[in-house]
Structures are given as structure tokens and as C-alpha cells.
Design a protein around this motif. Structure first.
Motif, PDB file in Angstrom:
ATOM      1  N   LEU A 199     -10.035   0.863 -10.815  1.00 16.06           N
ATOM      2  CA  LEU A 199      -9.750   1.750  -9.005  1.00 16.06           C
ATOM      3  C   LEU A 199      -9.826   0.888  -8.028  1.00 16.06           C
ATOM      4  O   LEU A 199      -8.578   1.472  -7.241  1.00 16.06           O
ATOM      5  CB  LEU A 199     -11.482   2.525  -9.070  1.00 16.06           C
ATOM      6  CG  LEU A 199     -11.404   3.932  -9.930  1.00 16.06           C
ATOM      7  CD1 LEU A 199     -12.719   4.364  -9.796  1.00 16.06           C
ATOM      8  CD2 LEU A 199     -10.296   4.528  -9.758  1.00 16.06           C
ATOM      9  N   LEU A 200     -10.141  -0.698  -8.190  1.00 13.77           N
ATOM     10  CA  LEU A 200      -9.680  -0.942  -7.137  1.00 13.77           C
ATOM     11  C   LEU A 200      -8.111  -2.074  -7.450  1.00 13.77           C
ATOM     12  O   LEU A 200      -7.419  -2.024  -6.090  1.00 13.77           O
ATOM     13  CB  LEU A 200     -11.191  -2.933  -6.925  1.00 13.77           C
ATOM     14  CG  LEU A 200     -12.145  -1.925  -7.093  1.00 13.77           C
ATOM     15  CD1 LEU A 200     -12.862  -3.296  -7.244  1.00 13.77           C
ATOM     16  CD2 LEU A 200     -12.550  -1.441  -5.423  1.00 13.77           C
TER      17      LEU A 200
ATOM     18  N   LYS B 279      -5.766   0.362  -8.061  1.00 12.88           N
ATOM     19  CA  LYS B 279      -4.643   1.284  -7.880  1.00 12.88           C
ATOM     20  C   LYS B 279      -4.748   0.532  -6.251  1.00 12.88           C
ATOM     21  O   LYS B 279      -3.885   1.090  -5.173  1.00 12.88           O
ATOM     22  CB  LYS B 279      -4.959   2.001  -8.432  1.00 12.88           C
ATOM     23  CG  LYS B 279      -4.933   2.032  -9.938  1.00 12.88           C
ATOM     24  CD  LYS B 279      -5.362   4.060  -9.899  1.00 12.88           C
ATOM     25  CE  LYS B 279      -4.812   3.913 -12.515  1.00 12.88           C
ATOM     26  NZ  LYS B 279      -5.606   5.208 -12.260  1.00 12.88           N
ATOM     27  N   SER B 280      -5.446   0.509  -5.513  1.00 13.88           N
ATOM     28  CA  SER B 280      -6.275   0.439  -4.033  1.00 13.88           C
ATOM     29  C   SER B 280      -4.205   0.045  -3.091  1.00 13.88           C
ATOM     30  O   SER B 280      -4.486  -1.372  -4.313  1.00 13.88           O
ATOM     31  CB  SER B 280      -6.707  -0.058  -3.380  1.00 13.88           C
ATOM     32  OG  SER B 280      -7.549  -0.407  -1.830  1.00 13.88           O
ATOM     33  N   GLU B 281      -3.915  -0.499  -2.600  1.00 16.39           N
ATOM     34  CA  GLU B 281      -3.307  -0.773  -2.013  1.00 16.39           C
ATOM     35  C   GLU B 281      -4.068  -2.258  -0.580  1.00 16.39           C
ATOM     36  O   GLU B 281      -2.890  -2.594  -0.292  1.00 16.39           O
ATOM     37  CB  GLU B 281      -2.906   0.018  -0.634  1.00 16.39           C
ATOM     38  CG  GLU B 281      -1.326   0.907  -1.430  1.00 16.39           C
ATOM     39  CD  GLU B 281      -1.074   2.238  -0.401  1.00 16.39           C
ATOM     40  OE1 GLU B 281      -0.895   1.735   0.511  1.00 16.39           O
ATOM     41  OE2 GLU B 281       0.261   2.682  -1.169  1.00 16.39           O
ATOM     42  N   LYS B 282      -5.912  -1.942  -0.526  1.00 16.84           N
ATOM     43  CA  LYS B 282      -5.707  -2.769   0.458  1.00 16.84           C
ATOM     44  C   LYS B 282      -6.279  -4.332  -0.469  1.00 16.84           C
ATOM     45  O   LYS B 282      -6.428  -3.813  -1.860  1.00 16.84           O
ATOM     46  CB  LYS B 282      -7.140  -2.085   0.941  1.00 16.84           C
ATOM     47  CG  LYS B 282      -6.991  -1.105   1.994  1.00 16.84           C
ATOM     48  CD  LYS B 282      -8.303  -0.517   1.948  1.00 16.84           C
ATOM     49  CE  LYS B 282      -8.558   0.917   3.296  1.00 16.84           C
ATOM     50  NZ  LYS B 282      -9.814   1.440   3.253  1.00 16.84           N
TER      51      LYS B 282
ATOM     52  N   HIS C 244      -9.808  -4.408  -1.628  1.00 16.68           N
ATOM     53  CA  HIS C 244     -10.170  -3.376  -2.752  1.00 16.68           C
ATOM     54  C   HIS C 244      -9.638  -4.709  -4.170  1.00 16.68           C
ATOM     55  O   HIS C 244     -10.307  -4.968  -5.187  1.00 16.68           O
ATOM     56  CB  HIS C 244      -9.475  -2.204  -2.803  1.00 16.68           C
ATOM     57  CG  HIS C 244     -10.550  -1.713  -1.833  1.00 16.68           C
ATOM     58  ND1 HIS C 244      -9.737  -0.339  -1.325  1.00 16.68           N
ATOM     59  CD2 HIS C 244     -11.370  -1.972  -0.486  1.00 16.68           C
ATOM     60  CE1 HIS C 244     -10.923   0.270  -0.851  1.00 16.68           C
ATOM     61  NE2 HIS C 244     -11.653  -0.601  -0.299  1.00 16.68           N
ATOM     62  N   HIS C 245      -8.514  -5.382  -3.712  1.00 19.17           N
ATOM     63  CA  HIS C 245      -7.810  -6.571  -4.752  1.00 19.17           C
ATOM     64  C   HIS C 245      -8.819  -7.706  -5.081  1.00 19.17           C
ATOM     65  O   HIS C 245      -9.847  -8.436  -6.169  1.00 19.17           O
ATOM     66  CB  HIS C 245      -6.674  -6.522  -4.582  1.00 19.17           C
ATOM     67  CG  HIS C 245      -5.340  -5.931  -4.653  1.00 19.17           C
ATOM     68  ND1 HIS C 245      -4.601  -5.684  -4.322  1.00 19.17           N
ATOM     69  CD2 HIS C 245      -5.843  -4.586  -4.646  1.00 19.17           C
ATOM     70  CE1 HIS C 245      -3.417  -4.382  -3.730  1.00 19.17           C
ATOM     71  NE2 HIS C 245      -4.681  -3.781  -4.392  1.00 19.17           N
TER      72      HIS C 245
ATOM     73  N   LYS D 218     -16.222   6.253  -7.761  1.00 17.90           N
ATOM     74  CA  LYS D 218     -16.480   4.737  -6.501  1.00 17.90           C
ATOM     75  C   LYS D 218     -17.462   4.624  -5.615  1.00 17.90           C
ATOM     76  O   LYS D 218     -17.053   3.922  -6.071  1.00 17.90           O
ATOM     77  CB  LYS D 218     -15.058   5.018  -5.405  1.00 17.90           C
ATOM     78  CG  LYS D 218     -14.690   3.847  -5.132  1.00 17.90           C
ATOM     79  CD  LYS D 218     -13.057   3.955  -4.589  1.00 17.90           C
ATOM     80  CE  LYS D 218     -12.088   2.316  -3.974  1.00 17.90           C
ATOM     81  NZ  LYS D 218     -14.014   1.806  -3.048  1.00 17.90           N
TER      82      LYS D 218
END
Length: 397
Positions: free
Chosen positions: A263-264, A266-269, A272-273, A241
Motif C-alpha cells: 500500500l505504501l 502505491k502512494s505518491e508521497k 510513505h515510500h 491502512k
């Protein structure tokens, strides 16, 4: 305990033995609770041999650790150093790693411990058991990182990276890979910090060019280290990453950017989305990616998800800097005819993106939707509905 570092690290050969020292059957002194050794019995007889006392000492250390009794654990630890002279070669060889694991935990939590104490202990343990040098060096570096000592951690990792003992074994190779990975991650952190500093400078500022060059140098160093690492089989997700984020700044069209997007996602932030959307637009800014159907498919899907998530502003932010040149670059009548002829699936994905960004009046969108293709009639109808529902030209209409 007047000097915790000396208390934990000093050897049995020093003359400052406590009054409570007792003589074991091997003639070695153990400065710890007399009554505990005296009450160890087997078959009704007192056992004072070396193995019995060190085993009992280890049990006391573990008990103290479980109860977070750090000073008591340190006292027992001082005695447990005698295990290094055990007549059993297997125990003697395993001892440095055990002492390091127990001692480092005690030093991490002991109220009188400090950075100098820990560094002294770590350096002694590295030299005490060469087979544990790499492992201890890595853990020592992580301890330094925990305390914000980045330069010291980097020096520690650099020394370990070049260390060799005998013929390189598979276990040494794994540890060296990890050391290189964390060194790359540390460089990534430095790069991120430089990038943040650069964002606060005006492009016309004299210092901007210098800061920009410094950041670029760090990015190349990081990409070289991490790029070499991920060629090695293994699970390197945190490092990958960091690597692809560096690449994104240097080569936004790199083939790894689509993996970065996944990968981004899948993030919860939310940050990142948002970056996930930026990455897709960045990939398709380049001529070499205009025919990449996976990138268009991802963008079409992610645009709908983003808009359904009430993040119209994210899409508008990316589109505002591209609306003057993307229409001719991607969505002209010429490209509509060419794409339909060469790759119908690609044309459909692009038509959906074009419709969302430019509305139903877009030439590319209109051309694709007018094509009479028996197999794709249902798909084209779905494209029309999606554009009607999600187009940013006339939201909600």
C-alpha cells in the motif's frame, strides 16, 4: 432572517406565518411565493393541490441550490416540510431523507448557519425518520469532524453504534459497519496525535511513561475496532491502512505488514515510500520471519529501487541501527549453508540483500556466489552485477 435555525426547522403549527402564506386545497399553509403557486397550470386550469405545490417547491429548492442561493433555498425548504403530511405513504416515508439531504447542504453553506443550527436540525431529523437514524448520524459525525469537533463526533458515533430499531436488517448492518469504521479511524487519528506528542518528549522525562502508556491504550482500542471490521467482506482500504499502521507500532512482524508495504509503495508521497522501506526492515528484525522469502524478495527489489531513486540516506538510516547484529543474525556462514541446503530461492534473495548492505566481502554473499549450480548461473551473475552497482559499502564502484 432573524433566526435561521427557527426559520428552517419550525413546523407549520407555529403562529408566526408570513403574510404571503396561501391556503392549498388540503387546507395547509405554504409560506412562499404566492405568484408561483397561482401560475401552476395543467390543461389551462390552476392546480393548487398538495402534490403540485410540494413538487413545485422542490423544483425551486433544487434551482436555488444549483445557483448557490442559500437564503432562497432555506425559505423554500421551510415550506417543503409540509411533505411530511402527504397523503401518499411512499412520499411521506421518503420525505425525511430528502429533507435531510437538502437541508444539510443548505445549512452547510448558508451564511447565517452555525454549529448549533446544524446540530439541532440533525437531531430533529434523526428522530423524524427512524429508518434514517444511522445514515444521518454518520453524516452528522462527518460534519463535526470537518469542523474539528472530534469528541462530539466520537460521542455521536458511539450513540449510533449501539442504536437498534426492530430486527437488524442488512442495510442497518452495513451502516453500523461504516459507523464502527469511522469510529476506529477517529481513534487512529487520536493515536497518531499521541504518537507525535510522544516523539517530542525525552525518554528520561517523567511524562514520557504516562504518554507512552496512553498511546499504547489508544493503539489497542483502534486495532480491536478496525481488526474486527476488516473481517467483514467489503472495500475497507482506508481503514485497513490505518489498522496496519497501528499494528506496525505494536507488532512489526505481523503478516499484514507486507500488505502494508504494498500500500505504501502505491502512494505518491515520499514519506510513505520511506516508511515502506522501514516496514520491510522491521519485519525481518524478528526471528519468526527470517525464512520469509516474500519479505526478502520485497526487500531485495525495494533496496535497488530506493538506491536507483537516489535515496541512499534512507537505506543507511535503517542499516546503521542494524549493522552490529544483522550480519550474525541473518548473514553468517552457518545461515548461508543452511539456507542453500533448504531453500535455494531464499538463499539467492538474501545473498543480494547481504551484498548490497555489506558489500562483496560478506560471507553469506561469497558462499552463495561460489556455488556451482547450472540452472542458477545466470541468476548468480545478475546478483553479482546488482551488488557491484548498488552496494552501499562502496557506492558507484
Amino acid at each position: 432572517m432573524s433566526d435561521f435555525s427557527e426559520e428552517l426547522i419550525r413546523s407549520k403549527t407555529e403562529d408566526d406565518q408570513e403574510e404571503s402564506c396561501v391556503l392549498s386545497g388540503t387546507g395547509m399553509y405554504f409560506p412562499w411565493l404566492q405568484k408561483h403557486i397561482d401560475t401552476v397550470e395543467t390543461g389551462g386550469k390552476k392546480e393548487k393541490d398538495f402534490a403540485q405545490t410540494t413538487s413545485a417547491c422542490l423544483n425551486r429548492i433544487q434551482e436555488a441550490l444549483l445557483k448557490h442561493q442559500w437564503p432562497q433555498a432555506a425559505g423554500y425548504m421551510h415550506s417543503y416540510f409540509q411533505i411530511l403530511e402527504d397523503s401518499d405513504s411512499h412520499k411521506r416515508q421518503a420525505a425525511p431523507e430528502i429533507i435531510w439531504k437538502l437541508g444539510s447542504e443548505i445549512l452547510f453553506y448558508h451564511p447565517k448557519s452555525n454549529m448549533e443550527t446544524f446540530n439541532t436540525f440533525a437531531d430533529r431529523m434523526k428522530n423524524m425518520g427512524v429508518m434514517n437514524y444511522l445514515k444521518i448520524s454518520l453524516q452528522h459525525a462527518l460534519y463535526l469532524l470537518h469542523h474539528g469537533m472530534l469528541e462530539d463526533a466520537n460521542r455521536n458515533l458511539s450513540r449510533a453504534e449501539t442504536w437498534r430499531y426492530g430486527e437488524k436488517s442488512s442495510s442497518q448492518e452495513v451502516l453500523i459497519n461504516l459507523i464502527q469504521a469511522y469510529k476506529g479511524l477517529l481513534q487512529y487519528y487520536t493515536w497518531s496525535k499521541k504518537k507525535m506528542e510522544l516523539s517530542n518528549l525525552d525518554e528520561d522525562d517523567y511524562a514520557y511513561n504516562t504518554a507512552s502508556q496512553t498511546m499504547l491504550n489508544h493503539s489497542w482500542k483502534t486495532s480491536v475496532n478496525l481488526g474486527a471490521l476488516i473481517q467483514t467482506p467489503g472495500v475497507w482500504d482506508p481503514f485497513v491502512k490505518s489498522y496496519v499502521e497501528i499494528l506496525y507500532q505494536i507488532v512489526p512482524s505481523h503478516k499484514l505488514m507486507l500488505e502494508f508495504h504494498r500500500l505504501l509503495k502505491k502512494s505518491e508521497k515520499k514519506d510513505h515510500h520511506k516508511l515502506g522501506l522501514e516496514v520491510l526492515f522491521g519485519v525481518l528484525d524478528f526471528a519468526g520471519c527470517t525464512k520469509n522469502i516474500t519479505a526478502w524478495k520485497y526487500l531485495a527489489k525495494y533496496l535497488r529501487q530506493t538506491l536507483m531513486g537516489n535515496h541512499l540516506a534512507w537505506v543507511q538510516e535503517e542499516w546503521n541501527s542494524r549493522k552490529t547484529w544483522w550480519p550474525s543474525f541473518h548473514f553468517s556462514s552457518f545461515w548461508a549453508k543452511s539456507d542453500w541446503k533448504e531453500d535455494i530461492a531464499l538463499a539467492c534473495e538474501k545473498a543480494l540483500v547481504a551484498g548490497i548492505l555489506l558489500g562483496k566481502g560478506c560471507r553469506y554473499f561469497r558462499y552463495i556466489c561460489k556455488q556451482d549450480h547450472q540452472v542458477l548461473r545466470k541468476k548468480i551473475r545478475r546478483i553479482r552485477k546488482s551488488v557491484k552497482k548498488h552496494s552501499i559499502v562502496n557506492p558507484g564502484l
